[in-house]
Design a protein around this motif. Structure first.
Motif, PDB file in Angstrom:
ATOM      1  N   ALA A 259      70.805 -78.998  76.618  1.00 51.71           N
ATOM      2  CA  ALA A 259      69.607 -78.028  76.723  1.00 51.71           C
ATOM      3  C   ALA A 259      68.634 -78.260  75.893  1.00 51.71           C
ATOM      4  O   ALA A 259      67.280 -78.024  76.280  1.00 51.71           O
ATOM      5  N   SER A 260      68.788 -78.503  74.670  1.00 54.56           N
ATOM      6  CA  SER A 260      67.551 -78.760  73.603  1.00 54.56           C
ATOM      7  C   SER A 260      66.882 -79.746  74.184  1.00 54.56           C
ATOM      8  O   SER A 260      65.527 -80.141  74.179  1.00 54.56           O
ATOM      9  N   ASP A 261      67.476 -81.164  74.648  1.00 52.84           N
ATOM     10  CA  ASP A 261      66.743 -82.378  75.211  1.00 52.84           C
ATOM     11  C   ASP A 261      65.911 -81.828  76.413  1.00 52.84           C
ATOM     12  O   ASP A 261      64.752 -82.150  76.585  1.00 52.84           O
ATOM     13  N   LEU A 262      66.527 -81.141  77.367  1.00 51.20           N
ATOM     14  CA  LEU A 262      65.798 -80.582  78.493  1.00 51.20           C
ATOM     15  C   LEU A 262      64.606 -79.877  77.975  1.00 51.20           C
ATOM     16  O   LEU A 262      63.609 -79.915  78.761  1.00 51.20           O
ATOM     17  N   ARG A 263      64.758 -79.109  77.312  1.00 50.57           N
ATOM     18  CA  ARG A 263      63.452 -78.303  76.658  1.00 50.57           C
ATOM     19  C   ARG A 263      62.350 -79.186  76.075  1.00 50.57           C
ATOM     20  O   ARG A 263      61.262 -79.033  76.620  1.00 50.57           O
ATOM     21  N   LEU A 264      63.033 -80.156  75.288  1.00 46.90           N
ATOM     22  CA  LEU A 264      61.934 -81.028  74.930  1.00 46.90           C
ATOM     23  C   LEU A 264      61.189 -81.841  76.059  1.00 46.90           C
ATOM     24  O   LEU A 264      59.958 -81.868  75.981  1.00 46.90           O
ATOM     25  N   LEU A 265      61.936 -82.472  77.061  1.00 44.75           N
ATOM     26  CA  LEU A 265      61.460 -82.960  78.038  1.00 44.75           C
ATOM     27  C   LEU A 265      60.632 -81.919  79.010  1.00 44.75           C
ATOM     28  O   LEU A 265      59.511 -82.519  79.608  1.00 44.75           O
ATOM     29  N   ALA A 266      60.780 -80.844  79.072  1.00 43.41           N
ATOM     30  CA  ALA A 266      59.981 -79.814  79.710  1.00 43.41           C
ATOM     31  C   ALA A 266      58.634 -79.732  79.246  1.00 43.41           C
ATOM     32  O   ALA A 266      57.647 -79.605  79.999  1.00 43.41           O
ATOM     33  N   SER A 267      58.515 -79.856  77.853  1.00 39.91           N
ATOM     34  CA  SER A 267      57.348 -79.631  76.886  1.00 39.91           C
ATOM     35  C   SER A 267      56.550 -80.987  77.031  1.00 39.91           C
ATOM     36  O   SER A 267      55.323 -80.669  77.066  1.00 39.91           O
ATOM     37  N   ARG A 268      57.003 -82.176  77.474  1.00 42.29           N
ATOM     38  CA  ARG A 268      56.393 -83.257  77.914  1.00 42.29           C
ATOM     39  C   ARG A 268      56.035 -83.362  79.322  1.00 42.29           C
ATOM     40  O   ARG A 268      55.608 -84.253  79.882  1.00 42.29           O
TER      41      ARG A 268
END
Length: 476
Positions: A259-268
């Motif tokens: 979920a943390s990775d998804l949050r980072l990818l969403a910010s990009r």
């Protein structure tokens, strides 16, 4: 719902009704009664003074629990097991003399916990398989889509979207293997007596050790276990609880990373979790598409991870044959650990089955960094045309540093290729051809295929029936 009293949001907001029912009072105390029936039946078959009529009387009242009567008895007796013995006995007076015959309280409390945890682990295993299956389909779909890799959260050699997903899946697959191991390892406490010596049962059978062992095996089998723990004190070792909560914490750790990775990818702006048509991202900023499901996964996972220390401390402080400071702690930790992971996996099911990918943004972000990563390939191409490797390295190094400063200090696009086009040393090198992202992802697509075949397909085969069922929706 009583709105003037605190309600646990794991029940009211996050976890499934299925998991909540599993740890309900009705399920707990009706399981106590079923265990009393199992014990009575085994004792009857082994010749103790327990009649078939008493057993049938008990069976007829297994699910008929008057919780107000039980509460009144507990207030008077200050003992929850004896309160339920009397509540049960009121409904089947003929059986009252033999209810709990030879048993200690932990016969019903510990064996019930083992039964419920086994069923809860089986539910978690099915939910994990559903998430693994959905992410596996996602990985296959995007097996070839190049994207920027990251180490230290800094741009690194490209990978593919599908390959990155396999990293998430593998953590979950390892968690599933651990859960399956815990299910396989679970045993019954069965009939061990007050301090684990089986003295009361030895007395009932007039010193016949073989009959005590036979009774223990019979009760464990009828509880659905392949055997019982080799030795116990008053309780089964609390090492079992610690191992199970450690395993649930492991699922939480994997989910948090995903979920943390998804949050980072969403910010990009490269990937997003599902976002519904009428969903509001922010009460003030109307344009927002916040990754609220992924954030909730992290919040709940963090809670479950925080529970890991309690069973460890409980195990460490079980003096001699047992102390009762385990009871209140276990009532809190064990159900909430399962409810928390249940909620996490429901969220991940929703997220993984509806992930949104933005290939053009992914390509733009990759292309902005790709010239730096292509520098070695460009250098080798120039060497093939007769260039000096050391001189070429210095040319690329100088231009890379200058281009990087332009990007960082001036906000300009990456100009490395334009700079190299003006260098005689790179004359004749097809710079554009060296920029094909697929040339930089190595075996990532093939690794996805191999991972799906070797890891995911066996899980799909084991959980085929679970994958065909419709999963419960989110509580929001």
């Amino acid at each position: 719902m009583a709105h003037d009293l605190y309600e646990n949001p794991l029940n009211t907001r996050y976890a499934s009704a299925e998991m909540s029912r599993l740890f309900s009072d009705q399920r707990k105390f009706s399981t106590w009664r079923r265990l009393w029936v199992i014990l009575a039946e085994a004792e009857h078959e082994m010749g103790l003074p327990v009649s078939r009529e008493q057993i049938e009387e008990m069976k007829a009242q297994v699910d008929n629990i008057d919780f107000q009567v039980a509460a009144a008895y507990e207030k008077k007796l200050r003992h929850d097991v004896m309160a339920h013995v009397h509540t049960f006995g009121d409904l089947c007076p003929g059986a009252m003399p033999i209810i709990h015959l030879g048993a200690t309280s932990c016969y019903v409390t510990d064996n019930t916990d083992l039964i419920l945890m086994r069923e809860a682990l089986e539910l978690i295993a099915r939910r994990l398989a559903v998430v693994i299956d959905a992410l596996g389909k996602f990985a296959t779909t995007h097996r070839e889509l190049p994207c920027l890799g990251f180490t230290h959260l800094q741009p690194a050699q490209p990978t593919t979207v599908g390959k990155r997903a396999t990293l998430w899946i593998y953590d979950l697959a390892l968690d599933l293997a651990e859960i399956e191991h815990r299910i396989e390892s679970l045993r019954a406490r069965s009939v061990k007596g007050t301090t684990g010596t089986q003295a009361s049962f030895l007395a009932l059978f007039h010193g016949d050790h073989a009959k005590v062992r036979q009774l223990e095996a019979m009760v464990a089998e009828r509880m659905g276990f392949s055997g019982s723990y080799a030795v116990t004190g008053q309780t089964y070792t609390r090492k079992v609880d610690a191992q199970i909560v450690d395993t649930l914490s492991g699922v939480a750790q994997s989910a948090h990373k995903l979920a943390s990775d998804l949050r980072l990818l969403a910010s990009r702006k490269e990937m997003e979790e599902p976002f519904e048509a009428n969903q509001i991202g922010s009460s003030a900023m109307a344009y927002k598409r916040n990754p609220m499901r992924s954030e909730r996964v992290c919040a709940l996972a963090r809670f479950v991870m925080s529970l890991q220390s309690s069973p460890a401390a409980t195990l460490a402080t079980q003096w001699m044959e047992r102390t009762l400071d385990d009871s209140a702690n276990r009532r809190l930790v064990i159900p909430q650990a399962f409810l928390g992971i249940d909620a996490v996996l429901l969220l991940l099911t929703n997220i993984s089955s509806g992930l949104v990918v933005y290939p053009k943004t992914i390509a733009a972000n990759l292309n902005a960094e790709l010239p730096f990563m292509a520098s070695e390939n460009l250098m080798m191409a120039a060497v093939e045309r007769g260039g000096d490797r050391q001189e070429l390295h210095e040319v690329i190094r100088a231009h890379s540093q200058a281009a990087a400063l332009d990007v960082k200090q001036e906000g300009k696009p990456n100009t490395l290729l334009e700079r190299l086009r003006g260098e005689p040393a790179f004359a004749g090198v097809d710079l554009a051809a060296a920029m094909n992202p697929r040339d930089f992802v190595g075996r990532a697509p093939e690794q996805v295929d191999e991972f799906v075949a070797d890891i995911i397909e066996p899980i799909r085969a084991r959980y085929r029936s679970a994958l065909g069922q419709e999963t419960e929706g989110l509580k929001v």
